[in-house]
Design a protein around this motif. Structure first.
Motif, PDB file in Angstrom:
ATOM      1  N   TRP A 109      74.264  71.880  42.796  1.00 51.92           N
ATOM      2  CA  TRP A 109      74.546  73.314  42.961  1.00 51.92           C
ATOM      3  C   TRP A 109      75.730  73.522  43.908  1.00 51.92           C
ATOM      4  N   VAL A 160      72.371  76.655  50.855  1.00 55.60           N
ATOM      5  CA  VAL A 160      71.833  76.092  49.609  1.00 55.60           C
ATOM      6  C   VAL A 160      70.635  75.218  49.994  1.00 55.60           C
ATOM      7  N   PRO A 179      74.386  78.502  40.948  1.00 53.28           N
ATOM      8  CA  PRO A 179      75.726  78.582  41.560  1.00 53.28           C
ATOM      9  C   PRO A 179      76.504  79.821  41.112  1.00 53.28           C
TER      10      PRO A 179
END
Ligand code: SF4
Length: 423
Positions: A136, A161, A202
């Motif tokens: 990602w 993330v 993403p």
């Protein structure tokens, strides 16, 4: 007799408090970058963003060589997992760009200051978490660097993330991706949450950032961060619109508090990785090279001023590496009182400093404060202070430090009764 000091402004970084929401920015942020150096008292300071946090062994060697050749022979780790190079000469810009580019650490000169990302550093190493968040992060970084509009983000705008364990989710990201079981992800921005398919995460994060810029432009306040927007109401429409424009199917989800898990514990991580911490967040180039002597080593820089070394062939090598890193000066055991100690740059690097903070910093022994995170600062800016509850050790300029307990709730800040420490 020691005098109690009144609490001074703790300036929380992204809490969304009313005093932040009323702020109007009349200038762009002044965050240093790899190409925009900050002039400090000890020379130029370059800050290198590492969006995935990952360095290959070759990149570790290149950065150490670079610091030896151009800088002060040290490398700093920031509370966002970025790397600082200090003591750089005024005329080093071209050489610096060439060396970083040659090491694959500068994919886009125009975007180098907006690639601000923190990623769960133990993802994929210890059997916890969901989804491939490293993938990602790589995709989100590529998306950021592929768009011209993203250069409008400030150097402080942060993507978190998180693989679902809740470690980097607690760091106050402007946009947070939180992996969930079942191939899903939560996208958080301000008080809003949307649930998306993991494969869309993403793109959804980028759409959320676009929504922020849209609302910031309309508000005309020059906001650098989401907490500075006037309200979540305007953001809600923009998020819905930007996600739809990006082709992401998103379902509303409950906002609520994000998880808040502890950072990696120093020591072995599974059978093939180790976790260590750099005392006071700065190492010599010799110490830096010791992280990755083998070609296959992978070093992950953590936002807790540490490193995770992965890709080791087995437990025996992991134990050997841990012993070698302890001998090199890293903190490798969970019980070290130095794990709770952080410090700003202080003298001689910072002209605002009232003391040589890093020489003075130490763990606190007083029973009520023992074990609490303590951050030593040379002035009231308190650069790099931790979040949550912590002890604020602030240089007074008279050879002492004022000690104040800061709590996550600002109105609970309280001066500690034993309020001064001798240098
Ligand atoms: S807290 Fe003050 S003295 Fe320390 S680095 Fe920041 S500006 Fe300098």
């Amino acid at each position: 007799m020691l005098a109690a000091m009144p609490p001074t402004s703790p300036n929380p970084r992204n809490g969304g408090e009313a005093h932040i929401r009323e702020r109007v920015r009349d200038r762009a942020d002044a965050c240093p970058g790899a190409l925009r150096l900050h002039r400090a008292d000890d020379g130029g300071l370059a800050r290198l963003r590492l969006p995935t946090g990952v360095l290959t062994a070759r990149q570790v060697a290149a950065l150490a060589d670079l610091s030896d050749r151009l800088g002060d022979g040290r490398i700093g780790v920031t509370s966002r997992g970025n790397l600082d190079l200090r003591g750089l000469p005024d005329d080093c810009g071209l050489t610096l760009a060439e060396l970083l580019g040659g090491a694959g650490l500068l994919p886009s000169a125009a975007h180098e200051r907006v690639r601000n990302m923190v990623v769960s550093p133990l993802a994929g190493l210890d059997g916890r978490g969901f989804g491939d968040v490293q993938a990602w992060a790589r995709e989100l970084d590529a998306l950021l660097c592929a768009q011209a509009w993203t250069t409008g983000l400030s150097g402080r705008f942060l993507f978190a993330v998180d693989d679902g364990r809740g470690d980097v989710a607690a760091l106050g990201g402007d946009v947070t991706l939180l992996a969930e079981p079942g191939g899903r992800a939560l996208v958080r921005i301000g008080g809003l949450a949307r649930r998306v398919a993991a494969g869309d995460a993403p793109v959804a994060a980028l759409a959320a950032a676009e929504a922020f810029l849209t609302v910031a432009r309309e508000a005309g306040t020059g906001a650098w961060r989401v907490a500075e927007l006037p309200s979540d109401a305007a953001l809600e429409d923009a998020v819905t619109s930007c996600l739809a424009g990006a082709g992401v199917a998103a379902a509303p989800a409950a906002g609520g508090a994000l998880p808040d898990a502890a950072p990696p514990v120093p020591g072995l991580v599974g059978e093939c990785a180790v976790s260590v911490v750099a005392p006071l967040g700065r190492v010599t180039t010799e110490q830096f090279r010791a992280l990755a002597p083998g070609d296959g080593d992978e070093v992950r820089v953590t936002p807790w001023r540490g490193f995770v070394v992965a890709g080791l062939p087995g437990r025996a090598e992991a134990e050997r590496r841990l012993a070698a890193l302890e001998a090199a000066g890293y903190l490798v055991r969970p019980g070290s009182p130095w794990l709770a100690v952080t410090a700003c740059t202080g003298r001689p690097g910072c002209g605002k400093a009232l003391a040589d903070v890093r020489a003075d910093a130490r763990p606190l022994d007083d029973p009520p404060l023992r074990g609490m995170p303590v951050h030593w600062s040379g002035c009231e800016r308190r650069c790099g202070h931790p979040q949550g509850d912590w002890v604020d050790a602030l240089a007074t300029g008279y050879g002492t430090y004022a000690l104040t307990v800061r709590t996550a709730r600002r109105d609970n800040d309280d001066a500690h009764p034993q309020a001064q420490a001798q240098r």
